[in-house]
Write an enzyme that holds these catalytic residues in place. Structure first.
Site, mmCIF file in Angstrom:
data_model
loop_
_atom_site.group_PDB
_atom_site.id
_atom_site.type_symbol
_atom_site.label_atom_id
_atom_site.label_comp_id
_atom_site.label_asym_id
_atom_site.label_seq_id
_atom_site.Cartn_x
_atom_site.Cartn_y
_atom_site.Cartn_z
ATOM 1 N N HIS B 10 0.816 -1.212 0.000
ATOM 2 C CA HIS B 10 0.000 0.000 0.000
ATOM 3 C C HIS B 10 0.847 1.258 0.000
ATOM 4 O O HIS B 10 0.604 2.180 -0.781
ATOM 5 C CB HIS B 10 -0.941 -0.013 1.209
ATOM 6 C CG HIS B 10 -1.935 1.101 1.161
ATOM 7 N ND1 HIS B 10 -1.613 2.415 1.456
ATOM 8 C CD2 HIS B 10 -3.240 1.114 0.811
ATOM 9 C CE1 HIS B 10 -2.687 3.169 1.306
ATOM 10 N NE2 HIS B 10 -3.686 2.409 0.909
ATOM 11 N N GLY B 74 -9.201 -6.138 -0.890
ATOM 12 C CA GLY B 74 -10.178 -5.059 -0.878
ATOM 13 C C GLY B 74 -10.152 -4.369 -2.230
ATOM 14 O O GLY B 74 -9.651 -4.917 -3.217
#
Lengths: 119, 119
Positions: B10, B74
């Site tokens: 991320h 996600g």
């Protein structure tokens, strides 16, 4: 005197996102039957961390270890989590809470992820 | 013909956040010396995924496996990542890219995290 563990996760809109957390809990229950475990999410999923703590205290826990199921310690772990724990300790003055290092920092977790990435 | 692996993370503002990613790469290099590995981040950290792909292609890679170092899939994995890969394939029409399941879904990673959370 009763100990419990909370698996602390970020949370997401899609319910499938929680699956690995349920699998970690199931693996823990296989490795150590009878251990008291709850999931607790930062946002977007239930139970929230507050709900997890309050529920465990209601079930008799007076020592809770919070294990962040995060790759690394960013601002959610360094800032948000201690604030949430502080608020929980205000509600439960006899509770002892320990915050563990994020799971992504453990040597054998690192090695397991490396093994996976090679395959 | 040369294969490479990208550890896709991320990213975060604090540079310390990348440490586990460097440790995963080091563990992979110990387990399989000579393997071609790059980190690639979604945001806030360099190299970006684009930079990682372009750099590996420049070094002769024509097959890249992208391993998301995320707990679960996600929207970053389901939406952002395929878009970024599509754009890379436009730039590099001869490149083959495989997107692996997130590391947090592998059984032995789950078990390692469970063991850690119990200790």
């Amino acid at each position: 005197m009763s100990k419990a563990i909370i698996l602390f996760g970020h949370g997401a809109r899609n319910p499938d996102w929680a699956q690995p957390f349920h699998r970690i809990r199931a693996s823990m229950e296989r490795q150590q039957p009878g251990v008291l475990i709850e999931l607790g999410f930062l946002e977007l999923m239930r139970p929230t961390l507050d709900e997890a703590i309050d529920g465990l205290v209601a079930r008799g826990a007076n020592e809770i270890s919070i294990v962040p199921i995060f790759m690394a310690a960013g601002s959610h772990i360094k800032k948000d989590l201690p604030l949430m724990v502080g608020s929980a300790l205000d509600r439960h003055p006899d509770l002892a809470v320990e915050i563990a290092a994020p799971v992504g920092e453990a040597d054998y977790v690192i090695d397991a992820m490396a093994k996976y990435a090679l395959n």
